[in-house]
Design a protein around this motif. Structure first.
Motif: not given
Length: 448
Positions: A87-89, A228-229, A318-320
């Motif tokens: 999700l982070r990537d 940020g990611g 967003m990944p969180c």
């Protein structure tokens, strides 16, 4: 587009869970190709039709791919920490793709005229369609395809949202944050244009005509999102350090969640605390254009820096948000629940965009800041009371030099602890049951 998205949101998810996520992804690609083909012609009603269909495809885009990923990930038995990494990537790659798309669109516009970028979009979507057709395998909202009707999925999703206050709060929180982000897209360019009128000609971000360099600024936004990611896992480690149980010994200290007897799994406080803090930071940044004088010499530069940091924060949270959705939302009906909750997003954005015709952009930014503060308050309300007391104890006993050393050590050896056996002979994924009121003495550790 946002109005049609709001109207169709409750029906799209159940439809997707019924016909399958792979088929729905292929439908999304086909509709996007049709939209970009339609927008190449100078027909007003064709453009209106493309926007109406675009509202539907946006709902598909923000639900189909993630629901397929989460279901397929768990079907194959992969660990949940790998899902967080994916999700982070995906956020990082999405921002990188946006930067590359800007250069590609510029090249195609010079080569083929105004329709060039749309022709390029058709080709790129066709490649995505081929990849989905050839590499995905189907999954549904039910273990037995075709058993549940669309109406059954809708009823189940609505019952899930109503019965589980956590899911309903997640819908409101992420609806407000995404609505704020989508409205920001419409606000940043007129805000910078207004501030640019009083900025010195040498200000960074202005072109030779004294206008904001929109292309470069957009690319900088996407680059900040990438940064940020990439920073998210390191910020997450700091948040985990601050909320972990300081009484626990080595081998337990890096677990983000614990199993408590009689209560099940305690909420992942590290993600929730981190997301809350980022939301508050976003609220402060979005308030800056409201506080700055319209004719200030440095208003353009200060606003531009605030917007860049805001995009960095978006890359962090967003990944969180994806992790939080994967934890709380049931896999069987995740797409139905997600699209039903997108009604909030579409209504928020539609109202936000319409309001810009009647209120100054500075007031609109103040409203967005308020929405982010509301999101932060609702997010922090989801943190378990035990984790709150844990956090307070941790902060009260924090010694800054040792904190820095612990975090450095954590960043260095986290990969070792994930792969190596724990000191107790347990694998890193082993869940331990214990009473949180019990102190972890040496004898207790030895008994395990």
């Amino acid at each position: 587009g946002f109005v049609s998205g709001a109207i169709t949101s409750p029906f799209i998810g159940p439809f997707v869970d019924k016909i399958g996520r792979k088929n729905s992804a292929m439908l999304y690609c086909a509709l996007e190709m049709f939209i970009n083909w339609l927008e190449q012609f100078p027909y007003f009603y064709g453009l209106i039709a493309s926007r109406v269909i675009g509202g539907i495809t946006t709902n598909l885009l923000f639900s189909v791919f993630e629901s397929w990923l989460v279901t397929e990930h768990r079907r194959r038995g992969y660990t949940e920490d790998k899902l967080e990494t994916i999700l982070r990537d995906s956020v990082i790659l999405s921002n990188l793709a946006a930067i590359a798309s800007g250069f590609l669109a510029e090249f195609l516009a010079v080569k083929f005229g105004a329709v060039g970028p749309f022709e390029g979009a058709v080709m790129c979507t066709a490649v995505a369609l081929l990849l989905v057709m050839s590499m995905w395998r189907e999954n549904y909202g039910s273990d037995v395809p075709g058993v549940k009707s669309v109406r059954g999925y809708m009823a189940g999703a609505f019952k899930t949202i109503v019965d589980d206050t956590n899911i309903s709060r997640i819908g409101l929180i992420q609806g407000l944050t995404e609505g704020s982000l989508q409205t920001f897209v419409f606000l940043w360019s007129p805000a910078l244009a207004r501030f640019a009128a009083s900025a010195p000609s040498t200000a960074v971000g202005l072109d030779s005509n004294g206008e904001p360099a929109y292309g470069l600024i957009f690319g900088a936004f996407m680059a900040c999102g990438v940064a940020g990611g990439l920073s998210e896992p390191y910020v997450r480690k700091i948040a985990t350090y601050l909320v972990r149980d300081h009484d626990r010994r080595a081998g337990f200290r890096r677990r983000d969640t614990v199993i408590i007897e009689g209560e099940g799994e305690v909420k992942p406080a590290a993600v929730e605390f981190m997301t809350t803090a980022v939301y508050v930071g976003c609220a402060c940044l979005l308030l800056i254009p409201y506080l700055l004088p319209a004719d200030g010499t440095y208003s353009f530069t200060v606003s531009l820096v605030a917007f860049l940091v805001y995009e960095f924060m978006v890359g962090l949270y967003m990944p969180c948000e994806g992790v939080i959705r994967s934890i709380y939302m049931p896999t069987s009906s995740v797409c139905s629940v997600m699209t039903m909750l997108r009604v909030i997003v579409n209504i928020a954005v539609a109202l936000g965009v319409i309001s810009t015709n009647y209120v100054p952009f500075t007031t609109a930014f103040a409203a967005l800041s308020t929405l982010m503060l509301i999101s932060a308050g609702m997010q922090v309300s989801m943190v378990d009371t035990k984790e709150w007391s844990n956090f307070v104890r941790r902060i009260s006993s924090l010694h800054f030099p040792s904190f820095v050393e612990d975090v450095k050590q954590g960043l260095v050896d986290s990969s070792i602890t994930e792969s190596a056996p724990s000191p107790l002979g347990l694998s890193p994924d082993t869940s331990m049951n214990f009473d949180t009121d019990e102190a972890f003495s040496e004898d207790t550790v030895a008994s395990y």
